[in-house]
Design an enzyme around this catalytic site. Sequence first.
Site, PDB file in Angstrom:
ATOM      1  N   SER A 146       4.700  -3.661   8.689  1.00  0.00           N
ATOM      2  CA  SER A 146       4.212  -4.524   7.112  1.00  0.00           C
ATOM      3  C   SER A 146       5.309  -4.378   6.281  1.00  0.00           C
ATOM      4  O   SER A 146       5.203  -3.268   6.291  1.00  0.00           O
ATOM      5  CB  SER A 146       3.085  -5.108   7.029  1.00  0.00           C
ATOM      6  OG  SER A 146       1.973  -3.943   6.654  1.00  0.00           O
ATOM      7  N   TYR A 170       6.693  -4.993   1.866  1.00  0.00           N
ATOM      8  CA  TYR A 170       5.673  -5.044   0.833  1.00  0.00           C
ATOM      9  C   TYR A 170       5.508  -6.830   0.419  1.00  0.00           C
ATOM     10  O   TYR A 170       4.925  -7.042  -0.470  1.00  0.00           O
ATOM     11  CB  TYR A 170       6.989  -5.011  -0.396  1.00  0.00           C
ATOM     12  CG  TYR A 170       7.137  -3.139  -0.123  1.00  0.00           C
ATOM     13  CD1 TYR A 170       7.490  -2.527   0.181  1.00  0.00           C
ATOM     14  CD2 TYR A 170       5.319  -2.552  -0.270  1.00  0.00           C
ATOM     15  CE1 TYR A 170       8.237  -1.100   0.345  1.00  0.00           C
ATOM     16  CE2 TYR A 170       5.695  -0.926  -0.205  1.00  0.00           C
ATOM     17  CZ  TYR A 170       6.833  -0.279  -0.257  1.00  0.00           C
ATOM     18  OH  TYR A 170       7.236   0.998   0.052  1.00  0.00           O
ATOM     19  N   SER A 196       1.575   0.154   7.170  1.00  0.00           N
ATOM     20  CA  SER A 196       1.477  -0.733   6.517  1.00  0.00           C
ATOM     21  C   SER A 196       3.238   0.257   5.408  1.00  0.00           C
ATOM     22  O   SER A 196       3.154   1.363   5.977  1.00  0.00           O
ATOM     23  CB  SER A 196       0.535  -0.380   5.006  1.00  0.00           C
ATOM     24  OG  SER A 196       0.720   0.819   4.651  1.00  0.00           O
ATOM     25  N   ASP A 197       3.844  -0.281   5.251  1.00  0.00           N
ATOM     26  CA  ASP A 197       4.163   0.129   4.083  1.00  0.00           C
ATOM     27  C   ASP A 197       4.318   0.685   3.173  1.00  0.00           C
ATOM     28  O   ASP A 197       2.999   0.467   2.416  1.00  0.00           O
ATOM     29  CB  ASP A 197       5.333  -1.242   3.300  1.00  0.00           C
ATOM     30  CG  ASP A 197       6.943   0.005   3.158  1.00  0.00           C
ATOM     31  OD1 ASP A 197       7.923  -0.971   3.078  1.00  0.00           O
ATOM     32  OD2 ASP A 197       6.905   0.981   3.127  1.00  0.00           O
ATOM     33  N   TRP A 198       5.231   1.888   2.439  1.00  0.00           N
ATOM     34  CA  TRP A 198       4.263   2.203   1.541  1.00  0.00           C
ATOM     35  C   TRP A 198       3.205   2.492   0.152  1.00  0.00           C
ATOM     36  O   TRP A 198       4.273   1.692   0.044  1.00  0.00           O
ATOM     37  CB  TRP A 198       5.202   3.995   1.404  1.00  0.00           C
ATOM     38  CG  TRP A 198       4.802   5.378   2.971  1.00  0.00           C
ATOM     39  CD1 TRP A 198       4.274   6.544   2.197  1.00  0.00           C
ATOM     40  CD2 TRP A 198       4.733   4.935   4.161  1.00  0.00           C
ATOM     41  NE1 TRP A 198       4.006   7.486   4.084  1.00  0.00           N
ATOM     42  CE2 TRP A 198       4.277   6.028   4.911  1.00  0.00           C
ATOM     43  CE3 TRP A 198       5.280   3.785   5.208  1.00  0.00           C
ATOM     44  CZ2 TRP A 198       4.286   6.420   5.550  1.00  0.00           C
ATOM     45  CZ3 TRP A 198       5.279   4.134   6.119  1.00  0.00           C
ATOM     46  CH2 TRP A 198       4.838   5.865   6.842  1.00  0.00           C
TER      47      TRP A 198
END
Length: 726
Positions: free
Chosen positions: A231, A233, A264-266
Amino acid sequence: MKQSWKNILAAGICGLSILAAGAQNAVNAQVKFDTTEAINRLVSQMTLEEKVNMLHASSSFTSGAVPRLGITEMVMSDGPHGVRPEHGRDWNLDNNIPDSSTYLPTGVCLAATWNPQLGYAFGNVLGSEAAYRGKNVILGPGINIIRTALNGRNFEYQSEDPYLISKMAVGYIKGVQDQGVSACVKHYAANNQEILRHTIDVHMSERALREIYLPGFKAAVQEANVNTLMSSYNKFRGQWASQNNYLLNQVLKKEWGFKGIVISDWDAVTSTTQPMWNGLDIEMGTDLHMLPNPNYSKFFMADTVVALVKSGKLPEYLVNEKVRRILYVMYRSNMIGGKKNAGSFNTKEHQQTAAKIAEEGMVLLKNENNFLPFNKSKIKSIAVIGFNAERKQSMGGGSSQIRAFYEITPLEGIKNIAGNKIKINYAPGYKIERGAKADEAMIAQAVAAAKKSDVVVFVGGWTHGFKYNVWTDNAYDAEDYDKPDMNMPFGQDELIKAVLKANPKTVVVLIGGGAIDMREWLAETPSVLQAWYPGMEGGNALAKILFGDVNPSGKLPMSFPKKLADEPAHALGQYPGDSTYVYYLEDIYVGYRYYDTYHVEPQFPFGHGLSYTSFDYSNLIISAKGKTADVSFTIKNTGKVAGADVAELYVKQSGATLPRPEKELKGFEKVFLQPGEQKTVTIHLNEDAFSYYNDIINEWVMEHGQFIIMLGSSSRSIKLTGNIQL
Ligand code: GLC
């Protein structure tokens, strides 16, 4: 170890389901048996703490394990075109590990091949090297729609067209996952700019979402069975993408039936209950806020979740559902109950695949009077001008950085072919420095080289800009940056004009992730070749094309506008938005859908690419079959050298309830032909090819009526047209 009766019974159930699966030709070759029982058993054996431990990172690139039950950490790595250099568990790039990997051409170069088999081959190399490096998940492909030429990460992505993306991404993902590694299609969704990427709230019509921005992801899920998805940001319609109920629960999991994991994106997660309820499965990267002392139990989906479940504020089934997805992917990728693929690393085959993709992905944009290919026996000297001729690009771009096993630069590639027969006069001509104007002395040196040479190869364009693990502000094609404009940076326009004046026999080679403004010198240049970021064998591929050892067959996967203001995102839409919102007002009119419907002439159209031979199309026969059609035609190589053309099939419906674009790509086939050879090709158009999304009733519809079928070698060089009544 003595097996309890339960395990024996469970094994029996597994055994029976294996037979059942075998008998019904297991739907998905990767799922060897029905894992439901085994997964339920594992979940029932876990404590709440053990389950929650799997829902978040346990280091910079791993998510939590349950060692007691033989469940290992899920090891992840970037990136989309090669396995990234090793990070320590707490983000420090470890420079002492022999982790130089195969540096494949970047996403846009792969897409420019228009060859789905190469998509699969690309994925195979990536998956095999990820397996070798002990990775369970490779964080690619990146497939966000190329909406504006300014997006810093266009080089990592693929196209402005959802159909081309779907065809190329499906092959890539299958290639990775057939190596026993999970792909991670990203960034879901509407992450089409880097500027403000952590805060921007993207808005668009449901029709634009369904027809343009989602199809690539839908194909990844439903055709490629992608195991994981990242997903993005940004927010979408007011909710963060990593906790977006509509995108994750409603569309991805419910409508499309996604069985895998949403990662999730980081450092994208900002709360606990929303991601838990709204479909996020694993939280990554929150430790970026905690460095240098990361505490993984302080992630949003860690101790807080345990406390909320224990206090009855969060139902435990939410945790269980996520753990089941993770275990399902672990089974599918042989992390549990399977033999891990050993993989292979830096092999000759991998390098040959990189070379093939570079050779088939470069696009010959212009070639006046057959200026190219050079004739080796006639040329005695070549001036190679431009810093990009010697620049190694692999470590550029941000998280997609690669420590290449080796990288053949354009200059090296030309030298490899020239040998000692052709003299090479090199001049960098410009230097990479943000805002640098043309340097008179450097121009003079370049002009002198051009004057004393038979022909000139200028190598310029964009660049990644980078220092090791930190991308500098010279970045043009890089994560976290968008380009300021479409102008040639570092004073290259002036340099090219001076070189052309000194020697008109100049081919311009452009390195970069997409369109650049060429108006100042294009008319005077006999040839222009788009080389993208062509990977470790890029220099050799370029030289082979310049000298005709390879006949170029690439086609543009995105339109090249004459100027930025012509782009729909800038002419009709908003970009980059007002720091909070961005509205995609151009709606479905992205790329050629806009240029052709609004009659705006691009510099080079979507699907454009020249060859050293010529092709003839004939015999278009369209046979309607219910709501589908078969389109057949004959293509002939009418030139003197072998080559390949991409037959592109566009569909138009006039008179539908809602307005539709002038044309939409709904089929293509890359056809390789010897001189004089011809082939009859049939492309099947299913119902999707004629349908559109009516967002008044929120359904895909196929309205009866007349459809025009256009067959072309680009979106604007239509060779044959027919129509059918459906
Ligand atoms: C980055 C990127 C994503 C990458 C991840 C891990 O911010 O957006 O593509 O995979 O973080 O490096």
